[in-house]
Design an enzyme around this catalytic site. Sequence first.
Site, PDB file in Angstrom:
ATOM      1  N   GLN A 165      -5.073 -22.792   8.644  1.00 14.70           N
ATOM      2  CA  GLN A 165      -4.407 -22.549   7.377  1.00 14.70           C
ATOM      3  C   GLN A 165      -3.157 -23.612   7.073  1.00 14.70           C
ATOM      4  OE1 GLN A 165      -1.405 -19.137   7.098  1.00 14.70           O
ATOM      5  NE2 GLN A 165      -2.036 -18.559   4.964  1.00 14.70           N
ATOM      6  N   GLY A 166      -2.945 -24.280   6.193  1.00 17.34           N
ATOM      7  CA  GLY A 166      -1.955 -25.052   5.996  1.00 17.34           C
ATOM      8  C   GLY A 166      -0.836 -24.805   4.994  1.00 17.34           C
ATOM      9  N   TYR A 167      -0.121 -23.799   5.100  1.00 16.86           N
ATOM     10  CA  TYR A 167       0.882 -23.544   4.530  1.00 16.86           C
ATOM     11  C   TYR A 167       2.451 -23.788   5.041  1.00 16.86           C
ATOM     12  CZ  TYR A 167      -2.133 -20.156   1.737  1.00 16.86           C
ATOM     13  OH  TYR A 167      -2.821 -19.480   0.619  1.00 16.86           O
ATOM     14  N   SER A 168       2.839 -23.380   5.888  1.00 15.34           N
ATOM     15  CA  SER A 168       4.051 -23.523   6.620  1.00 15.34           C
ATOM     16  C   SER A 168       4.127 -24.921   6.965  1.00 15.34           C
ATOM     17  CB  SER A 168       4.252 -22.746   7.869  1.00 15.34           C
ATOM     18  OG  SER A 168       4.311 -21.215   7.490  1.00 15.34           O
TER      19      SER A 168
ATOM     20  N   GLU B 268      -5.987  -7.425  -0.045  1.00 18.74           N
ATOM     21  CA  GLU B 268      -5.811  -6.429   0.807  1.00 18.74           C
ATOM     22  C   GLU B 268      -5.779  -6.876   2.290  1.00 18.74           C
ATOM     23  OE1 GLU B 268      -8.506  -2.854   2.406  1.00 18.74           O
ATOM     24  OE2 GLU B 268      -8.669  -3.427   0.413  1.00 18.74           O
TER      25      GLU B 268
ATOM     26  N   SER C 292       7.421 -12.725   8.038  1.00 13.00           N
ATOM     27  CA  SER C 292       8.100 -12.180   8.947  1.00 13.00           C
ATOM     28  C   SER C 292       8.471 -10.689   8.597  1.00 13.00           C
ATOM     29  CB  SER C 292       9.340 -12.807   9.243  1.00 13.00           C
ATOM     30  OG  SER C 292      10.252 -12.667   8.067  1.00 13.00           O
ATOM     31  N   ASN C 293       8.920  -9.649   9.311  1.00 13.95           N
ATOM     32  CA  ASN C 293       9.191  -8.359   8.756  1.00 13.95           C
ATOM     33  C   ASN C 293      10.297  -8.440   7.701  1.00 13.95           C
ATOM     34  OD1 ASN C 293       6.971  -7.741  10.517  1.00 13.95           O
ATOM     35  ND2 ASN C 293       8.268  -6.133  11.389  1.00 13.95           N
ATOM     36  N   GLU C 294      11.234  -9.507   7.813  1.00 13.19           N
ATOM     37  CA  GLU C 294      12.272  -9.717   6.848  1.00 13.19           C
ATOM     38  C   GLU C 294      11.700  -9.843   5.628  1.00 13.19           C
ATOM     39  OE1 GLU C 294      12.231 -10.889   9.907  1.00 13.19           O
ATOM     40  OE2 GLU C 294      14.099  -9.668  10.874  1.00 13.19           O
TER      41      GLU C 294
END
Lengths: 381, 381, 372, 372
Positions: free
Chosen positions: D126-129, D244, D357-359
């Site tokens: 996956q190339g997102y970040s 989902e 991230s959870n944030e």
Amino acid sequence: MNLNLTEDQQALQDTLRKFAAKEFSFAKRRALAKEGAGEAISATGFSPAAWQQLAEIGVLALPFEEAYGGLGGSALDTMVVMEELGRGLMIEPYLGTVILSGGLIASLGSDSQKETLLASIGSGESLVALAHQEPGKAFDAEVLTTSLNGPGDGLILNGNKAQVLYGAQSHQVLVSVNEANGISLFLIDSKAQGVTWHDQKMPDGTRVARLELNQVSVSEAARVGGKGAAGPALSRAFDVANAALCAEAVGIIVTLIEITSEYLKTRKQFGVTLGTFQALKHRMVDMFVWSETARSATMLATVRVATGTAAEAHWACAAAKVQVGDAARFVGQQAIQLHGGMGVTEEMAVSHYFKRLTCIAALFGDIDHHLGVVSDVLLAA
Amino acid sequence: MNLNLTEDQQALQDTLRKFAAKEFSFAKRRALAKEGAGEAISATGFSPAAWQQLAEIGVLALPFEEAYGGLGGSALDTMVVMEELGRGLMIEPYLGTVILSGGLIASLGSDSQKETLLASIGSGESLVALAHQEPGKAFDAEVLTTSLNGPGDGLILNGNKAQVLYGAQSHQVLVSVNEANGISLFLIDSKAQGVTWHDQKMPDGTRVARLELNQVSVSEAARVGGKGAAGPALSRAFDVANAALCAEAVGIIVTLIEITSEYLKTRKQFGVTLGTFQALKHRMVDMFVWSETARSATMLATVRVATGTAAEAHWACAAAKVQVGDAARFVGQQAIQLHGGMGVTEEMAVSHYFKRLTCIAALFGDIDHHLGVVSDVLLAA
Amino acid sequence: MNLDFDESEVAFRAEVREFLDKNLPADIQQKVRSHAEIGKADTVRWQQILNQRGWGASMWPKQAGGTGWNATQRYIFEEECVFAGAPAQLPFGLVMVAPVIMAFGSPEQQRTFLPKILSGEDWWCQGYSEPGSGSDLASLRTRAERDGDHYVVNGQKTWTTLAQHADWIFCLVRTSSDARQQDGISFLLINMHSPGVTVRPIIMMDGGHEINDVFFDNVRVPVGNLVGEENKGWSYAKFLLVHERTGLALVPQGKRLLVELKAIAAEAMKADHRLRDRIARIEIELAVHEMTLLRVVSASGSKRGPGAEAAILKIRGTEIFQTIYETILQVTGGAYVDPAVANRFFNMRKLTIFGGSNEIQKNIIAQMVLGL
Amino acid sequence: MNLDFDESEVAFRAEVREFLDKNLPADIQQKVRSHAEIGKADTVRWQQILNQRGWGASMWPKQAGGTGWNATQRYIFEEECVFAGAPAQLPFGLVMVAPVIMAFGSPEQQRTFLPKILSGEDWWCQGYSEPGSGSDLASLRTRAERDGDHYVVNGQKTWTTLAQHADWIFCLVRTSSDARQQDGISFLLINMHSPGVTVRPIIMMDGGHEINDVFFDNVRVPVGNLVGEENKGWSYAKFLLVHERTGLALVPQGKRLLVELKAIAAEAMKADHRLRDRIARIEIELAVHEMTLLRVVSASGSKRGPGAEAAILKIRGTEIFQTIYETILQVTGGAYVDPAVANRFFNMRKLTIFGGSNEIQKNIIAQMVLGL
């Protein structure tokens, strides 16, 4: 597997929510609770009118078998009711009379006891309290000090009971004693000779009494269940009561989140609404996550009470009391904190919900007690 | 009452901080730690050059009496040193050699042992390890399996020791055995006949060894302290070591806060620096409050070790290990979390500090162990 | 570095203790120890007793009638008072308005107000917060308009603690709306018996009456009651905020309460390891928190400013104090709650909100210490 | 409302269990159970075995070669696989890019890519970040410029999990800088073997190599590899985010790990009530968390959307999973740490950071559920 509410349950939920909103708004309940208001609520700790209306809606008879005038509702139906009582902050004596005493009579009583008593509970006519706990003992103690003498000179009860929910307001009371190496229950008249009530108003507005039994005569006919055979039913009754308390707490928790969320959206500080501050926003999210956790825990307990073994139900109710206790503490505390100074006044609903949550968390075993139940299972494994 | 550092302590702090910054930057240490780098660090787990420089600064002799070539430093001076070792992530074997073994020799050794050994530890010449803990036993166990036979056919040691800090790199090792209803210590050569080391690289880069003793001959002259009399000194040595570990943790904690605060001020997301997000800002504040708590706890432990009774020191060291443990966990976890993906890479200092904190928290009793110490005092009261 | 008190400090503690032994009225002590409400009369009586001994204002300089004590002495005095069961002195006059009057008030104001604060004759309350400006003080809207030798004050203050007893209130009022919010605020001393002042109780969730709304309806205040310069009130209020406030650490109060908790839980914690661990944790946290306070006290002796330390002390102190009350609630009540204890627990819920909410304290630390 | 599986579900579980009994290679199972690294070869081998049975893609519709299972069946399948010690299937192709290709890709793209995802022949990443755009994806700077029938791609992706094995990468790239950030992004499929693609390992704190930087230096990509419309890539990526993702709940993985913890701690927890309470809490939290997952699964069966549930599941799941590892670390190591266990604990530290991230999950809940 199916974890959705049935259509009937959704309808029940809807009816109760509308009833509470229409008949028992916070403002109305607060006005009633003040001394000298029209109704006798300050004497009884609850609204007799609301009690009658609940009877008319059918929820007082909900859990009982149809043969005894009930609606044959399951623990899941009770969950729906309790959540709505929580949302409406309706501190009517549902738990003590319908869940505990009604439940015990339904499981232990003779046919004729069930016919008479369940009908009069279901119609709202009769309040029946459970007097089991004794001063200085656990709520679920198995060794009791209350004594039963006789049958020579007749059966006589002597002893002290503590924490009797709405005892002083009750018409009849189930009293526990040790007999034949087990626990027996007797149903006595709350105004019988030798019965003394010491009523106490709790911080959440509910009433709880100490009970003195001084040479109280009972007959064999007053016995509910077999001699020394009430232990398992009592144990189950407390599980059912804890699952019900958890559902009430969920109703309060989601209401606190609604109220607080609304407050953050309207209250301004530093030129913007409080809800724009990320630290407060994330705290609201933490509260929301806790509320979903509390709901899952309550559903797990309720499903186990409805369809599990006794051990499964006991475990799941203990687990729920731990998680709902944590959730209640976090959400309650933060709802107050996020309301700032307003949160600690008697004028705002938030403080009343907080007080009720505090009491619920302590009743029938606190977090430590129930963590101990789960922890002891590990030890036995 | 005075809780400020003396001028001498401030000067010591200053010297060490400059030394670490100049000689042992994170980049340099990380380069050294890689296989094949110029120095033998990957074999020893620490930098021999840094060790020599610490000797030259005088910190290796700091806690010993002046009569034995030391500087007569107190536990408070050690606190200053350990905090700087923590800040500089200097995992040199100071704790095992200077604090534990040096401390035991200083309190139990004969004049001639002190003359020889403290001088060679202080000069950086000799590394002395402590081998007390045994596999499957607590770090401070009083009943040991390691056996001492003799004197017929000479004194012979047999047994297994665990968690010996920098044991495989040591020149000599203090070994504990039960004798005369107490613990005795013997100093043996780390390469003596029958001694086998199983070296292990810990996640923080330090080395810890298992030790096998197979028919190792020792002489009466190798005894450090009286027969069966080392127990109290060992107990104190672990208190001193725990106070020192807390100080090292404080150095790491404040450094993590500096690093993370700097990162939040420079790293941008959504067009602004991360430090402008209130949720992250408040988390930094929580970390800061924890760091001040950790420092207070460490100072309390250190002052008690320096001037309190044995019971006061033991209580305060346990209390400090609990609070510093909590602080280390919170600050360590959040420093990583606030660094996002960068935080879990080996490239960033933050992950190395986190790993060291994780190891410190486990060494010589974790939070549960030390909470138990404080809790048991309540029980005895 | 050492925790031992020196000889003179030990002697000082003995002197304070002896004084308390002899002079703290038994009826007041009894009320404090049983958590009964301390009324105005008792608070004033105790202030008078202290003042007779020359100890009416432990934090004032000698020339103003204070004790001139250093931070360590003040710490010892407070601890001994709490341990002895002495009631708290009213802070609004002694600790809050007096330093402002000393620093910025006219000689006339100092002569008029300070002696009556010291003697307990004047009961003061604080008029900062308003409905809609809780943490955001600078947005306040109570107006004071100049009319000859008077200001005419209109508006409403809220959360005014013990205003029902007060003779005086020190207020932040808006005297100009031209400038930036903070620059149009003045610091005004208002007689609570003036026509147009109305006090309305706010009932707290425990049913108690500690706080009030205070309404000003065309209240005329002599211009001589303005402290310092007009429109400079914000800087005086800020001076007060950074003024040393180690009392918020609640250390002696916490230690006293922990003794009570341990006595109540003595039997229960033998069998209940969870309760024992919880009390052990409180004991640890309180001992460490005390060390933080002592570090601040010790540093203040060496003339370092209080910095953001007051914020840390307030955050930790209130958290620990609430935890002790929560644990007392847990061990009383016999598997439910004891209503009296529960009401004390509910009353203490305000601690993390009042006096600058803990969120505001965190903003202060973020800015002052971390530069965030 | 009930938790009992019906007859067909019970039969389905038995079928899955029997298949795993017979077909999960013992050597792979052994590696999974001993927490050894699962290499590319084993992951591909297991994908092939599943695919032969027709179970290669439990979440795909039947017509695409998937199983067509409902949420409950998928839940049962995942649980049985984890309990049996089967390795995880590679999600990047199956769960992440495939739904996008099915929904927005051309028939040609569907024919080309889907079968090879199913068979395990193509390894996707996956190339997102990008460096400097972690949580703030929309600020990405990798450019794709049109040049005839190709895009020319330049830039850098980072945190690219298992890119070292990859044949293909699905990327968000900037194709326009005119519009608002989100509107100039396209969804491009790039062959990792193209000239100009370089992969550089990023070493994690446990010493492991899972993630990478991926550099694009004038990489030529056929325009046929653009998914959907140019500059609409952001909406496809968002589709994927709300797709989902109950797998992040880590429920069967947590249950498996809890069994391991209880086995390791069996002796220690008899004597140590603190450890026992901690494990009891984990047991409670995990059972309740599972209930939350089942509520989502059950609601999804009745066609309600997943809403913010994935965010809750991710937050709680990762927190609980990390707590289990922390407890395992605590009970191993003999009063210190076990290096191998510690490294697994360190490896799991990423869980609350990666995958949003959870944030960020909290921001999602604040907006989607609370309207804050």
